[in-house]
Each structure stands twice: as C-alpha cells, then as structure tokens.
Design a protein around this motif. Structure first.
Motif, PDB file in Angstrom:
ATOM      1  N   PRO A 508       0.821  -1.221   0.000  1.00  0.00           N
ATOM      2  CA  PRO A 508       0.000   0.000   0.000  1.00  0.00           C
ATOM      3  C   PRO A 508       0.850   1.264   0.000  1.00  0.00           C
ATOM      4  O   PRO A 508       0.513   2.255  -0.654  1.00  0.00           O
ATOM      5  CB  PRO A 508      -0.812  -0.125   1.296  1.00  0.00           C
ATOM      6  N   GLY A 509       1.976   1.240   0.727  1.00  0.00           N
ATOM      7  CA  GLY A 509       2.824   2.431   0.792  1.00  0.00           C
ATOM      8  C   GLY A 509       3.411   2.796  -0.554  1.00  0.00           C
ATOM      9  O   GLY A 509       3.422   3.964  -0.952  1.00  0.00           O
ATOM     10  N   LEU A 510       3.918   1.793  -1.276  1.00  0.00           N
ATOM     11  CA  LEU A 510       4.493   2.071  -2.599  1.00  0.00           C
ATOM     12  C   LEU A 510       3.405   2.543  -3.557  1.00  0.00           C
ATOM     13  O   LEU A 510       3.634   3.454  -4.373  1.00  0.00           O
ATOM     14  CB  LEU A 510       5.174   0.818  -3.137  1.00  0.00           C
ATOM     15  N   PHE A 511       2.226   1.949  -3.484  1.00  0.00           N
ATOM     16  CA  PHE A 511       1.136   2.395  -4.346  1.00  0.00           C
ATOM     17  C   PHE A 511       0.823   3.869  -4.109  1.00  0.00           C
ATOM     18  O   PHE A 511       0.667   4.646  -5.058  1.00  0.00           O
ATOM     19  CB  PHE A 511      -0.103   1.544  -4.096  1.00  0.00           C
ATOM     20  N   LEU A 512       0.748   4.286  -2.838  1.00  0.00           N
ATOM     21  CA  LEU A 512       0.432   5.679  -2.543  1.00  0.00           C
ATOM     22  C   LEU A 512       1.547   6.606  -2.986  1.00  0.00           C
ATOM     23  O   LEU A 512       1.291   7.732  -3.430  1.00  0.00           O
ATOM     24  CB  LEU A 512       0.160   5.843  -1.045  1.00  0.00           C
ATOM     25  N   GLN A 513       2.797   6.166  -2.860  1.00  0.00           N
ATOM     26  CA  GLN A 513       3.902   7.004  -3.343  1.00  0.00           C
ATOM     27  C   GLN A 513       3.796   7.210  -4.844  1.00  0.00           C
ATOM     28  O   GLN A 513       3.980   8.331  -5.344  1.00  0.00           O
ATOM     29  CB  GLN A 513       5.234   6.344  -3.001  1.00  0.00           C
ATOM     30  N   GLN A 514       3.514   6.130  -5.571  1.00  0.00           N
ATOM     31  CA  GLN A 514       3.404   6.253  -7.017  1.00  0.00           C
ATOM     32  C   GLN A 514       2.188   7.079  -7.403  1.00  0.00           C
ATOM     33  O   GLN A 514       2.252   7.916  -8.308  1.00  0.00           O
ATOM     34  CB  GLN A 514       3.359   4.855  -7.639  1.00  0.00           C
ATOM     35  N   LEU A 515       1.079   6.871  -6.716  1.00  0.00           N
ATOM     36  CA  LEU A 515      -0.108   7.683  -6.968  1.00  0.00           C
ATOM     37  C   LEU A 515       0.192   9.160  -6.740  1.00  0.00           C
ATOM     38  O   LEU A 515      -0.277  10.032  -7.489  1.00  0.00           O
ATOM     39  CB  LEU A 515      -1.246   7.225  -6.056  1.00  0.00           C
ATOM     40  N   LEU A 531      -5.526   4.426 -13.962  1.00  0.00           N
ATOM     41  CA  LEU A 531      -5.950   3.137 -14.482  1.00  0.00           C
ATOM     42  C   LEU A 531      -5.122   2.047 -13.821  1.00  0.00           C
ATOM     43  O   LEU A 531      -3.884   2.051 -13.936  1.00  0.00           O
ATOM     44  CB  LEU A 531      -5.788   3.064 -16.006  1.00  0.00           C
ATOM     45  N   ASP A 532      -5.783   1.159 -13.124  1.00  0.00           N
ATOM     46  CA  ASP A 532      -5.108   0.054 -12.451  1.00  0.00           C
ATOM     47  C   ASP A 532      -5.620  -1.247 -13.063  1.00  0.00           C
ATOM     48  O   ASP A 532      -6.829  -1.488 -13.094  1.00  0.00           O
ATOM     49  CB  ASP A 532      -5.411   0.092 -10.946  1.00  0.00           C
ATOM     50  N   PHE A 533      -4.690  -2.067 -13.563  1.00  0.00           N
ATOM     51  CA  PHE A 533      -5.057  -3.323 -14.208  1.00  0.00           C
ATOM     52  C   PHE A 533      -4.989  -4.426 -13.155  1.00  0.00           C
ATOM     53  O   PHE A 533      -3.922  -4.825 -12.716  1.00  0.00           O
ATOM     54  CB  PHE A 533      -4.163  -3.566 -15.420  1.00  0.00           C
ATOM     55  N   VAL A 534      -6.172  -4.870 -12.746  1.00  0.00           N
ATOM     56  CA  VAL A 534      -6.335  -5.689 -11.548  1.00  0.00           C
ATOM     57  C   VAL A 534      -6.453  -7.152 -11.939  1.00  0.00           C
ATOM     58  O   VAL A 534      -7.383  -7.543 -12.666  1.00  0.00           O
ATOM     59  CB  VAL A 534      -7.581  -5.251 -10.752  1.00  0.00           C
ATOM     60  N   GLY A 535      -5.525  -7.958 -11.444  1.00  0.00           N
ATOM     61  CA  GLY A 535      -5.542  -9.387 -11.722  1.00  0.00           C
ATOM     62  C   GLY A 535      -5.900 -10.192 -10.494  1.00  0.00           C
ATOM     63  O   GLY A 535      -6.057  -9.674  -9.392  1.00  0.00           O
ATOM     64  N   HIS A 536      -6.016 -11.500 -10.689  1.00  0.00           N
ATOM     65  CA  HIS A 536      -6.368 -12.411  -9.606  1.00  0.00           C
ATOM     66  C   HIS A 536      -5.074 -12.846  -8.905  1.00  0.00           C
ATOM     67  O   HIS A 536      -4.412 -13.798  -9.316  1.00  0.00           O
ATOM     68  CB  HIS A 536      -7.108 -13.615 -10.181  1.00  0.00           C
ATOM     69  N   HIS A 537      -4.728 -12.109  -7.846  1.00  0.00           N
ATOM     70  CA  HIS A 537      -3.545 -12.442  -7.055  1.00  0.00           C
ATOM     71  C   HIS A 537      -3.759 -11.883  -5.651  1.00  0.00           C
ATOM     72  O   HIS A 537      -4.653 -11.079  -5.401  1.00  0.00           O
ATOM     73  CB  HIS A 537      -2.271 -11.877  -7.690  1.00  0.00           C
ATOM     74  N   ARG A 538      -2.893 -12.265  -4.731  1.00  0.00           N
ATOM     75  CA  ARG A 538      -3.136 -11.974  -3.312  1.00  0.00           C
ATOM     76  C   ARG A 538      -3.022 -10.497  -2.960  1.00  0.00           C
ATOM     77  O   ARG A 538      -3.548 -10.068  -1.923  1.00  0.00           O
ATOM     78  CB  ARG A 538      -2.174 -12.787  -2.447  1.00  0.00           C
ATOM     79  N   ASN A 539      -2.368  -9.682  -3.793  1.00  0.00           N
ATOM     80  CA  ASN A 539      -2.219  -8.248  -3.491  1.00  0.00           C
ATOM     81  C   ASN A 539      -3.264  -7.384  -4.188  1.00  0.00           C
ATOM     82  O   ASN A 539      -3.159  -6.160  -4.176  1.00  0.00           O
ATOM     83  CB  ASN A 539      -0.827  -7.767  -3.893  1.00  0.00           C
ATOM     84  N   ALA A 540      -4.253  -8.007  -4.818  1.00  0.00           N
ATOM     85  CA  ALA A 540      -5.177  -7.250  -5.666  1.00  0.00           C
ATOM     86  C   ALA A 540      -5.967  -6.192  -4.904  1.00  0.00           C
ATOM     87  O   ALA A 540      -6.345  -5.159  -5.466  1.00  0.00           O
ATOM     88  CB  ALA A 540      -6.133  -8.207  -6.376  1.00  0.00           C
ATOM     89  N   LEU A 541      -6.255  -6.433  -3.628  1.00  0.00           N
ATOM     90  CA  LEU A 541      -7.064  -5.486  -2.862  1.00  0.00           C
ATOM     91  C   LEU A 541      -6.253  -4.336  -2.280  1.00  0.00           C
ATOM     92  O   LEU A 541      -6.823  -3.379  -1.750  1.00  0.00           O
ATOM     93  CB  LEU A 541      -7.776  -6.216  -1.718  1.00  0.00           C
ATOM     94  N   MET A 542      -4.931  -4.393  -2.354  1.00  0.00           N
ATOM     95  CA  MET A 542      -4.093  -3.386  -1.695  1.00  0.00           C
ATOM     96  C   MET A 542      -4.393  -1.954  -2.133  1.00  0.00           C
ATOM     97  O   MET A 542      -4.467  -1.050  -1.295  1.00  0.00           O
ATOM     98  CB  MET A 542      -2.613  -3.701  -1.903  1.00  0.00           C
ATOM     99  N   PRO A 543      -4.549  -1.679  -3.437  1.00  0.00           N
ATOM    100  CA  PRO A 543      -4.834  -0.278  -3.829  1.00  0.00           C
ATOM    101  C   PRO A 543      -6.108   0.269  -3.195  1.00  0.00           C
ATOM    102  O   PRO A 543      -6.122   1.404  -2.699  1.00  0.00           O
ATOM    103  CB  PRO A 543      -4.938  -0.354  -5.358  1.00  0.00           C
TER     104      PRO A 543
END
Length: 925
Positions: A508-515, A531-543
């Motif tokens: 989540p921290g890296l996502f917010l820095q990039q955002l 635009l976030d390209f969301v796949g089926h993986h364990r980190n998908a809900l982090m954003p």
C-alpha cells in the motif's frame, strides 16, 4: 422523492447522480453543454454504453467555444454506438446547459441550469440546475434544443470536423502556454507546512532532537525542511558559527531539486553537492547521498544545525545507520510519505518514534491540498497463477515475462485512450514491473505511432532530466513515460495527469507514493486519471485498501461498489468494471481471516519474511496491514508465548516463562494501563531501570523519552499508588518497590529491564501520538458530515488532547464549544443514558445534558446562553457505539427545558442530507 434542484450539495442533489439515475431508465436523452471533458465523461462511460446498448437514443451538443472541450473526449463520446454528437463551432459564445430524459410510460423531464459535462459541473462546483416536469415547459425546451441542433454552426462530429478542431485546440495550447506555477523570489509556507512547522518548533522546545514528518506526496516536504531550517536559525539567534545543514537522499535528482529549493528559501547560504564528482567545499548546506558521505570523514565530523533525511523510509538500511551514528547535530528531521517500508523495517525507531506531523493522502485531498483522482479498476487479462511467489512478492523476471503481451498492450491502450486525461495535453506515466517491461511498453507504443519513452534506474541522470523536461513541455510530442525503479519518490512533475499501474501492487505504501506523482496541483488539471489493471492475485485489494477513507464516508456522492465498501476521499471516485469486482470479491474470500490465531500467525510470518528475521513488538505499531499488538497478546497470552508458538523464542525467553514473577512482570509491561497521565509508566520504567533507587530516578524517564516532558511528574508515591491499583501489578509490588526476587533478577540480568522497556515503547508510542502528536488546527478546518475521533475534535479546537480534561460531552476552549453526543446509548452505563434524538423536521436535535449540569451555571450556561456569551457551538453526533463522531456543523439553542439534567433543542444550519440520515438511523422525506 426526485429532487427539484441540483446544486451539487448534500442537501439538494448532485447533477452527476441525476444523470446516472436517469440513464438507467430512459429511452431518449438530449444534452447541450458548453464543455465536455474526460473528467466528467469517463465517470459515465459504462452508464452511457449500457444505455445505448439497450437501444437508448443519445443526442449531445457540445461547444468548441474557448477550446475548452477536449477533442479526444468528443471522439470517445461520438464513438459510442447509438450516440449522435454535434459540435457548435465558430466564434459565438455558447453557454447552454440542458439535460432531457424521456422514460417509457413516465413522460419527460428536463433540467436547465449551469452544469457542464465535466467533473466540476457534475459533482464538485456549486451549480444551479432546476428540474421541469410540466409537459408544455418540456415541449418548449425541446423546441429550443431542436433549434440549436439545426443551427448552421452546429455540425456533426466527423473525422474531418474533429481534425479541424484538434488543430485549433493544439494551436491554442501552443499560443497560450499554461500559467506557470508560482515561483516567487521569497516562497511562503503552504497551510500544511505551517502546521508542521509549528509542531516541529514545539518538539524542539520540549528537548526533542529527532523527529519525523509523515506527509502525503506532493505537499512540499523539501520546502518544509528549508522553512524549518529558517525557523531553527531564528531559534538559535546570532553567533560566530554559520548555520549548517546536511541533506541526505539516495538519488542525485532528489538532491538537485532539494538544492534548488534551499537556494530559493535561503539565498544567503552557500550550497554544495557531493555527487558525480562534485565537491561541496565549505558550503553551508551540503547535499549528499549516504554512499558518497561514507568516504568523507571531514563532512561526517562537522557539527550540523539541521540534518534532513529525505525519503526517511530508506533510513533503516545499514549504510544509513553507519552515517547517522557518526553525525553530530542539533536536530534531525526525517521526511517521508510512507514510513511503512516494503521490507518492514521500523524506521521510526531512529527518531525515537517522535512523529511531529502526519497528514496522509485522503486528508490532504479532502483539504484541497492535492488534486483528486478518478481510479478505474480494469480487469487484467494476465494469468498470475504460474508466476512464482517468493519472499512476499512475485518473481521479478517471471512477472516481467508474463506482462509483456501484445494482447495486454491492446487492453491498456484501449482503456487509456477511452478514459483519457484532464488537461490540455496527455502526460501519462506507466509504472512497470522492471526495466525490460518499461522498455517493452515504450517500444510497443512507439511502433503504434505514439510518442513514448522508457525511464529506468539505469538511465543516466542527465538523460532522465532531458526526458522529464520533454515530457512536461507543452510543445513536445512526448506524452507517455514508462518507468521502473524511478519516479516512486522525490521527483516533482506536476504536469502528470494520468497514471497506469501496469504491475501488481507490492505494498500500500508504494502504491500511494506512485499515486502521489500525479496529485500535485497544476493549473490545467482538476482530476488525476488512474488506471489500475487488476488481476487475480493476493495483493489485488491493496490499492483499494490504501485509497479507502472511513472518515470521508459521509461526503459527496458515493461512486464505489457497495459490495466492496471502499469509500474514496472527497471529490474522488473509484470505478470498477463488473469483472474487476468479481475478481476482487473472489480474492477477498480467498484471503485468510483477519482475526484468530492462524490469521495472527500469518501476519507474524509475513512480517518475518519482509524484515528478514523475527519481528519486534514495535514492528506491529502504526501498520494498517497487520494486527495491533494488543490483538497478538490477546491471542497468544504474551509476546514470549507468541514467539514460542512461532519458533523464535530464545533460551532467555523460555527461562523467563518458567519464572512466575519474571513472566508476570513482562506481561504487566505489555498491558495498556489506560492511564490519563504518563507517570505510572515512568514509575514502572524507573522500577526496572534503577530498582534500588527508583523513587529518585523517575525524572530520568523524561530524559529517556523527552517527548513526554509536557507531562513531567516526579511524584513517585502517587505514580506507584496508580500502579498498585492495577490488577497486573498486585503481586509484583510490595512495600513501595518491586518484590525482592524481581529486584535481585534485575540487578543480575540487564536484559530484563531492556525487555520491559521494549514493551512499554508500544503503549507509549500510541499514547503520545494521541495526546501530544495531534496536528493543531482551528474549527474552520472542520468538515461537515465527516467523522472525527475525540482527540481530533480537541485538536481542531487548537489544543492537544488530554484524556483527563477532555472526557466530557461539553468541551470548551476559548470561545468554541464542542458538544459530543451519542444517539444510541443503550450500551452505556445507567448514569450515561441520555435522551438524544433527531426531531421530525430533520433540522433540530433534542440534546440532554449530563445529570449534574444546570442551564444557568458553568458549562450548561455556556451552552444555553452561547450567543450572549459569544460562544460557538459545534455539534458532533455518534450514531451508536462507534469510534467516530459525525460533525453536523455549528448549531443554535432554540429551547431549554428542565434542570439537572436539562434538555436543549439545537437547530442545525440545514436539514440532514439523506446519506447522513441513513447513517443516523432516521427516516424522513
């Protein structure tokens, strides 16, 4: 009941909500607006596509007046099947705003007013739109629409017509470049910086020498450091020694920008760089990387007034420890947007957990300091199942290989062009999985005719700066940058107006820095397109977990899926495709439970993987992605028992469990005493640190933890009496000291005192953040219908929260009075059952005082006679036993009945909006 007016306010309606609801049941929709931009269109593409797909007929007139409407947005709208779009061209002004909806069997209605097809027009700005249902009135309006449709300067949207307008639009862009961001010779602190400067000055007055500032990317942390250097120079006063600063960062670009900032704020100080063969000489302000400083003992041995560690989350690295351990300074300032490093190291320990100021991204957007965003969650086409998962992340090489697909590039381009951007030209940054992925994306787009480039950590600094300059130049063709290992932090490019997240989020921290790269205010951008390209993986809900904001949930239109219940910050939107929602719900079902022993084992194991070794108690502090330590303790019984369960306990800890007094002391140190003053903790610290002379050593606690100086209390007997009342300490204390066996153990074993202190640190950090770390604001900064904690309410009255003084329902500070009340008090003690209710007109609340309050004396009189006494009443209502109080704004007392307790009728400035009524559990028209 359908609203009659849409002012884009909670008490009327938002024109965007009117449009979305109408599209669901309409057969014909006619629209005439001056301006059409992606900021409005992209929010309704799915609704418009569904409307036309079921046979709905759409006619839109949009003007090219003043070159405000975006040609690319007009092209997307005109490309929808079943849509007829015409452009009003020519020099005549065009200010029409009109929306007509015809529903099968329900007739027609139209709205006439001031809302353009933009984000501001539909949601953000105060507009005035009025609904008309009278058939004769609608007939007249439709005749006028037909008249506009047939005008000779209103032409069908064709490729030729759009090409002509695109040329005009670009010529206007080049002939009148966007206004420059303010660059005065004497820059001044912005509101966030002013708040932080006051907090830093207060900490220094209390004797603190190390502190961190946690502020969302884009709020000007480097300027803050430069302004704080000026404050420190004033604090120090004159003298023979020059003012000296050391600014540390890990990239040359960051240092270059920091140097330019300090030179603007401190034109009287000399500056020097220690990078790329440059030497700072005898400069007052030295800018250096940690690596370059290691070989310069002359710089390490200087005495600095201010040491700044930029991107402070890197400071847990061994090289930083080598440098920081050798420096001498008056004050160390750590700057970061996200102290929670991806590898889990606890960097706040470096500054003794002194957080001077904290403002995260949702609050910064809500206060208008950053640009709001529109987040689009797009279902990815990549199968992530075969990509190996190692050490808490996807295997980098395998991930890059999986993402470099032509079909995925088709998907990315289609959505990027359809969702567009807000601004006069595109400035899109795509975050990639690695160097090969970034180069692949740039070359693939270039082969398709787009001006794109890759910038990675291996790109030479001079080439990076050249590409950044081209990217931000309105006259340059470069509009797409694909990056890897850069632009996560430190570099300011306010021209960015759209972001592509092209790899799974790592944290989540890296996502917010990039955002944050795209959230800096810019005169041409009212919203950032994400635009976030969301796949089926364990980190998908982090954003979504990073973007959600509980405190903002009452504000504005809710553009988020109820099934996922993530509410964006104010003026932002989260738009998910149906397939994206399905993927995220599936991921959420597959994730382990957030509570229970197995969930806590998983959290502990995850921290251990990230850190590279067993976590400490403080590694659980301040991290939203792991349980609080009290939950860990409740599950396992104690910290040692947790470590024993996880296979990390050493022989000392196993032996401690076998000694009942030692185990009991450690468990007691893990207990949050819920103390209203720090003195009991100070006494406990002194008891274990100086067991034979603890009464005289209590004062040493405040030297060890200088942030608590404001509560300095050396009355050891009173502090001990508080401890003795706590059940956890009843068997540990005797005759005004620890029991003899513990005193002997403490004298023979220094580790026991250290272990107790490490346990105290967790509770002390939380208490200090609440009681002394609050950002002091004014009541003017309160936002109606937002949720606040009690401590935040007190901070908005301009003082720090004191649990001993501010635990009542009436809190008075100078002329402002906060009324904190609860509607549902069934779970409270009998003495705290109050008859509080919202009256039927939805604009008055019946409020009952505490049992001993009277209307003609003390705090009761301050409430009942607030107008005569010059007080302002601020009403906060807790719907039930929740943590947050909802701010309902200033109120007036209109009626008073009874005595001890008394009842006052409070009048709100407006009727409660429907969304707030729902939360409060009341109904009304």
């Amino acid at each position: 009941m359908t609203p009659r007016h849409a002012l884009n306010t909670p008490t009327t309606a938002y024109m965007g909500d009117v449009l979305r609801e109408a599209l669901q049941g309409a057969e014909d929709v006619h629209v005439a607006v001056s301006f059409l931009r992606f900021s409005g269109l992209s929010l309704f593409l799915d609704d418009l596509r569904a409307f036309t797909a079921r046979g709905g007929r759409l006619k839109v007139i949009v003007s090219t007046y003043l070159n405000v409407s975006q040609p690319a947005a007009i092209r997307v709208l005109a490309g929808l099947p079943g849509a007829e779009v015409r452009m009003q061209t020519g020099p005549q002004g065009f200010h029409a705003k009109y929306y007509m909806f015809r529903r099968a069997g329900r007739g027609r209605s139209c709205w006439v007013g001031s809302s353009n097809f933009t984000k501001n027009g539909l949601f953000t700005s105060v507009e005035w739109n009025t609904r008309h249902d009278d058939p004769h009135m609608v007939d007249e309006c439709e005749s006028l629409f037909a008249e506009l449709w047939a005008r000779p300067d209103v032409v069908p949207v064709t490729d030729a017509a759009l090409h002509t307008y695109e040329q005009s639009f670009r010529a206007a862009l080049l002939s009148s470049p966007p206004p420059a961001l303010l660059r005065t010779s004497a820059p001044r602190p912005n509101p966030a910086q002013l708040e932080a400067l006051g907090a830093l000055a207060r900490l220094r007055r209390e004797g603190v020498v190390r502190a961190a500032v946690i502020a969302a990317t884009g709020l000007g942390k480097t300027f803050l450091a430069a302004f704080d250097a000026a404050e420190m120079a004033r604090e120090r006063g004159g003298g023979p020694r020059r003012f000296s600063v050391l600014f540390l960062a890990h990239r040359e670009e960051i240092l270059q920008q920091a140097r330019a900032t300090y030179e603007r704020v401190h034109p009287d100080l000399s500056t020097g760089l220690l990078v790329s063969g440059q030497r700072p000489g005898d400069a007052d302000v030295v800018f250096a990387t940690v690596q370059s400083l290691l070989g310069r003992p002359d710089l390490l041995e200087r005495t600095y007034d201010q040491v700044v560690v930029d991107e402070f989350h890197h400071a847990a690295a061994p090289t930083y420890a080598q440098v920081l351990g050798r420096l001498t300074y008056r004050f160390l300032l750590g700057l970061t947007a996200t102290p929670e490093r991806a590898d889990g190291h606890d960097v706040l320990r470096i500054c003794d957990y002194n957080v001077a100021y904290e403002v995260r991204l949702p609050e910064a957007i809500g206060r208008g300091w950053l640009v709001p965003f529109h987040y689009f969650g797009i279902a990815d086409t990549v199968d992530y199942a075969p990509v190996p998962w190692r050490n808490g992340q996807f295997d980098p090489a395998a991930l890059e290989h999986a993402l470099m697909l032509e079909s995925r590039t088709d998907l990315i381009l289609r959505h990027a062009l359809e969702k567009g951007y807000d601004g006069r030209r595109r400035a899109t940054v795509g975050f990639c999985a690695g160097v090969r992925h970034a180069r692949y994306m740039a070359s693939t787009l270039a082969n398709r005719g787009f001006a794109a480039a890759a910038v990675t950590g291996s790109t030479p600094p001079a080439e990076r700066l050249r590409l950044y300059d081209a990217f931000t130049d309105p006259g340059h063709d470069l509009e797409w940058l694909f990056v890897a290992d850069v632009l996560n932090e430190g570099v300011d490019l306010p021209a960015i107006n759209s972001l592509l997240f092209l790899r799974p989020t790592q944290s989540p921290g890296l996502f917010l820095q990039q955002l944050g790269r795209g959230l800096r205010p810019h005169p041409e951008t009212e919203v950032l397109t994400v635009l976030d390209f969301v796949g089926h993986h364990r980190n998908a809900l982090m954003p979504l977990q990073a973007l959600g904001s509980e405190a903002q949930r009452f504000l504005g239109p809710r553009l988020t899926r109820p099934s996922l219940a993530f509410t964006p910050p104010r003026d932002c939107a989260i738009i998910l495709e149906d397939r994206t929602e399905e993927v995220l719900l599936k991921v959420r079902r597959e994730l382990p439970a957030s509570s229970g022993k197995q969930a806590h084992r998983d959290a502990y194991r995850r921290l251990r993987e990230e850190i590279g070794g067993p976590p400490a108690i403080m590694d659980f502090w301040g991290r939203p992605d792991v349980p609080e330590f009290r939950e860990i303790r409740r599950t396992f019984g104690s910290w040692i028992e947790c470590r024993l369960d996880m296979g990390d306990a050493d022989e000392w800890e196993r032996q401690a469990l076998r000694e009942p007094p030692v185990a009991a002391l450690l468990r007691a140190a893990e207990t949050n005493l819920q103390a209203q003053r720090v003195s009991p903790y100070a006494a406990l610290w002194a008891l274990v640190s100086f067991p034979e002379r603890w009464e005289t050593a209590v004062d040493a606690f405040y030297d060890r933890f200088p942030g608590w100086a404001a509560e300095r209390d050396v009355d050891a007997a009173r502090a001990l009496a508080t401890l003795e009342k706590k059940p956890a300490f009843r068997t540990l204390l005797r005759d005004g000291a620890l029991v003899p066996e513990l005193r002997r153990r403490l004298q023979d074993d220094p580790r026991l005192a250290r272990e107790v202190e490490r346990r105290l640190e967790y509770t002390l950090a939380g208490d200090h953040a609440e009681r002394h770390g609050g950002v002091l604001r004014t009541p003017d900064a309160l936002v109606r219908y937002r949720g606040y904690r009690r401590s935040e309410i007190v901070n908005h009255l301009g003082v720090q929260y004191d649990p001993a003084r501010h635990n009542t329902g009436v809190i008075r500070v100078d002329r402002d009075i906060a009324l904190l009340t609860q509607l549902d008090t069934r779970d409270a003690r009998d003495a705290h059952h109050y008859q509080n209710r919202i009256l039927e007109d939805l604009q008055h609340i019946s409020w009952e005082s505490q049992n001993r309050q009277v209307p003609d004396g003390g705090s009761g009189q301050a409430v009942t006679e607030h107008r005569r006494l010059g007080h302002v009443l601020h009403l906060f209502v807790q719907p039930g036993g929740e943590n947050l109080y909802v701010y309902l704004g200033p109120v007036d007392v209109t009626e008073v009945r009874g005595r001890a307790p008394f009842t006052a009728v409070l009048r709100l400035s407006e009727r409660l909006p429907p969304a707030v009524r729902q939360v409060m559990g009341v109904s009304g028209p």
